[in-house]
Design a protein around this motif. Structure first.
Motif, short mmCIF file in Angstrom:
data_model
loop_
_atom_site.label_atom_id
_atom_site.label_comp_id
_atom_site.label_asym_id
_atom_site.label_seq_id
_atom_site.Cartn_x
_atom_site.Cartn_y
_atom_site.Cartn_z
N ALA A 110 0.83 -1.20 0.00
CA ALA A 110 0.00 0.00 0.00
C ALA A 110 0.87 1.26 0.00
CB ALA A 110 -0.93 -0.01 1.21
N PHE A 111 1.98 1.21 0.74
CA PHE A 111 2.89 2.36 0.76
C PHE A 111 3.54 2.54 -0.61
CE2 PHE A 111 7.02 4.41 1.73
CZ PHE A 111 6.55 5.57 2.31
N ASP A 112 3.93 1.44 -1.25
CA ASP A 112 4.47 1.52 -2.62
C ASP A 112 3.46 2.17 -3.56
OD1 ASP A 112 6.83 0.36 -1.91
OD2 ASP A 112 6.47 -1.56 -2.91
N ASN A 113 2.21 1.77 -3.46
CA ASN A 113 1.17 2.35 -4.32
C ASN A 113 1.02 3.84 -4.09
OD1 ASN A 113 0.61 -0.14 -5.45
ND2 ASN A 113 -1.16 -0.55 -4.15
N ARG A 114 1.14 4.26 -2.84
CA ARG A 114 1.06 5.68 -2.53
C ARG A 114 2.29 6.42 -3.05
NH1 ARG A 114 0.94 6.45 3.49
NH2 ARG A 114 0.63 8.64 2.87
N MET A 115 3.47 5.84 -2.84
CA MET A 115 4.70 6.51 -3.25
C MET A 115 4.78 6.67 -4.77
SD MET A 115 7.65 7.89 -2.51
CE MET A 115 7.88 7.47 -0.77
N PHE A 116 4.45 5.59 -5.50
CA PHE A 116 4.66 5.60 -6.95
C PHE A 116 3.36 5.76 -7.74
CE2 PHE A 116 8.11 3.07 -5.03
CZ PHE A 116 9.18 3.88 -5.39
N ALA A 117 2.31 6.18 -7.06
CA ALA A 117 1.01 6.41 -7.69
C ALA A 117 0.52 5.18 -8.43
CB ALA A 117 1.10 7.61 -8.64
N GLY A 118 0.71 4.01 -7.83
CA GLY A 118 0.29 2.75 -8.40
C GLY A 118 1.34 1.69 -8.13
N PRO A 119 1.06 0.43 -8.46
CA PRO A 119 2.07 -0.63 -8.27
C PRO A 119 3.34 -0.31 -9.04
CG PRO A 119 -0.09 -1.56 -8.78
CD PRO A 119 -0.20 -0.08 -9.01
N PRO A 120 4.51 -0.49 -8.43
CA PRO A 120 5.76 -0.09 -9.09
C PRO A 120 6.05 -0.84 -10.39
CG PRO A 120 6.10 -0.43 -6.74
CD PRO A 120 4.73 -0.93 -7.05
N GLY A 121 5.65 -2.12 -10.49
CA GLY A 121 6.01 -2.87 -11.68
C GLY A 121 7.50 -3.14 -11.72
N ALA A 122 8.04 -3.28 -12.94
CA ALA A 122 9.46 -3.60 -13.08
C ALA A 122 10.35 -2.44 -12.65
CB ALA A 122 9.77 -3.98 -14.53
N LYS A 123 9.91 -1.20 -12.88
CA LYS A 123 10.70 -0.02 -12.52
C LYS A 123 9.76 1.15 -12.33
CE LYS A 123 14.96 1.98 -12.41
NZ LYS A 123 16.30 1.47 -12.04
N ALA A 124 9.97 1.90 -11.27
CA ALA A 124 9.11 3.05 -11.01
C ALA A 124 9.91 4.16 -10.36
CB ALA A 124 7.93 2.65 -10.12
N TYR A 125 9.43 5.39 -10.55
CA TYR A 125 10.09 6.57 -9.99
C TYR A 125 9.05 7.50 -9.37
CZ TYR A 125 13.94 5.20 -13.12
OH TYR A 125 14.93 4.51 -13.78
N ALA A 126 9.51 8.27 -8.41
CA ALA A 126 8.69 9.36 -7.85
C ALA A 126 9.62 10.54 -7.61
CB ALA A 126 8.01 8.93 -6.56
N CYS A 127 9.22 11.71 -8.09
CA CYS A 127 10.05 12.91 -7.99
C CYS A 127 9.36 13.94 -7.10
CB CYS A 127 10.29 13.49 -9.39
SG CYS A 127 11.16 15.07 -9.43
N PHE A 128 10.13 14.53 -6.20
CA PHE A 128 9.62 15.55 -5.28
C PHE A 128 10.60 16.73 -5.26
CE2 PHE A 128 8.35 11.36 -3.89
CZ PHE A 128 6.99 11.49 -3.66
N VAL A 129 10.07 17.94 -5.31
CA VAL A 129 10.91 19.14 -5.40
C VAL A 129 10.35 20.24 -4.51
CG1 VAL A 129 11.78 20.95 -6.95
CG2 VAL A 129 11.63 18.58 -7.76
#
Length: 205
Positions: free
Chosen positions: A35-54
């Motif tokens: 659930a935390f992964d889904n929140r962090m990456f706006a969905g299931p990460p899959g093979a590779k996922a990113y999240a950017c914060f500025v």
């Protein structure tokens, strides 16, 4: 001499495990971690996922926090499947600029799987930079639109200097302990990635 984040990340992998293993008692169940992964990456990460914060701190904010050293921060969190280990690996890249000195400073390392605080009220990643490089914790705001980065000490490198002169520590200080950075387009974090293949993957997300 060019320094890549890959070198830092490989160094972190060699010894971050011991530091992060000490918090195994705070591990959370798979459903909560997913659930935390889904929140962090706006969905299931899959093979590779990113999240950017500025966050770029304006004059009003800095006036209210006169001891804050950091004037801008970028945080890129990534997740990648490791089929051979049947797990997901997490990493971070951090970019900071200072209010009273020039230059761009970066750091990177690996993160453990999501854990809960001792109170159980917050789920977060704990991320480390090699054996003596300190690190950060990364949580999310309730609306998932911002990351909450906390640090005590973390080593950063000046992009414009050779390796021998580049390393220094960013200490929390009075106004540099907690940073709220806002979710934004991945292109904002592209400058933190030096590996060409990974940069191409980031740009295609």
């Amino acid at each position: 001499m060019e320094r890549t984040f890959l070198v830092v990340a490989l160094a972190a992998a060699a010894c971050a495990g011991a530091a992060l293993a000490a918090r195994a008692q705070e591990a959370i169940d798979k459903a909560t971690a997913a659930a935390f992964d889904n929140r962090m990456f706006a969905g299931p990460p899959g093979a590779k996922a990113y999240a950017c914060f500025v966050r770029r701190y304006d004059a009003n904010h800095l006036a209210q926090h006169p001891k804050q050293k950091v004037s801008a921060m970028k945080l890129l969190v990534s997740a990648e499947d490791a089929p051979e280990d049947k797990t997901t690996n997490y990493a971070f890249r951090l970019g900071v600029t200072y209010r009273h000195r020039p230059g761009n400073f970066d750091s990177s390392g690996y993160c453990n799987h999501a854990i809960a605080t001792e109170s159980g009220h917050e789920v977060r990643f704990e991320c480390g930079v090699d054996c003596e490089g300190g690190g950060i914790t990364v949580a999310l705001s309730k609306d998932n639109k911002s990351a909450i980065a906390r640090l005590g000490r973390i080593m950063v490198w000046n992009r414009d200097k050779p390796d021998d002169d580049a390393r220094e520590a960013l200490f929390a200080g009075a106004d540099d302990k907690i940073f709220r950075v806002d979710r934004t387009d991945l292109s904002e974090c592209a400058e933190l990635v030096t590996d060409r293949q990974e940069l191409a993957a980031l740009r295609h997300k």
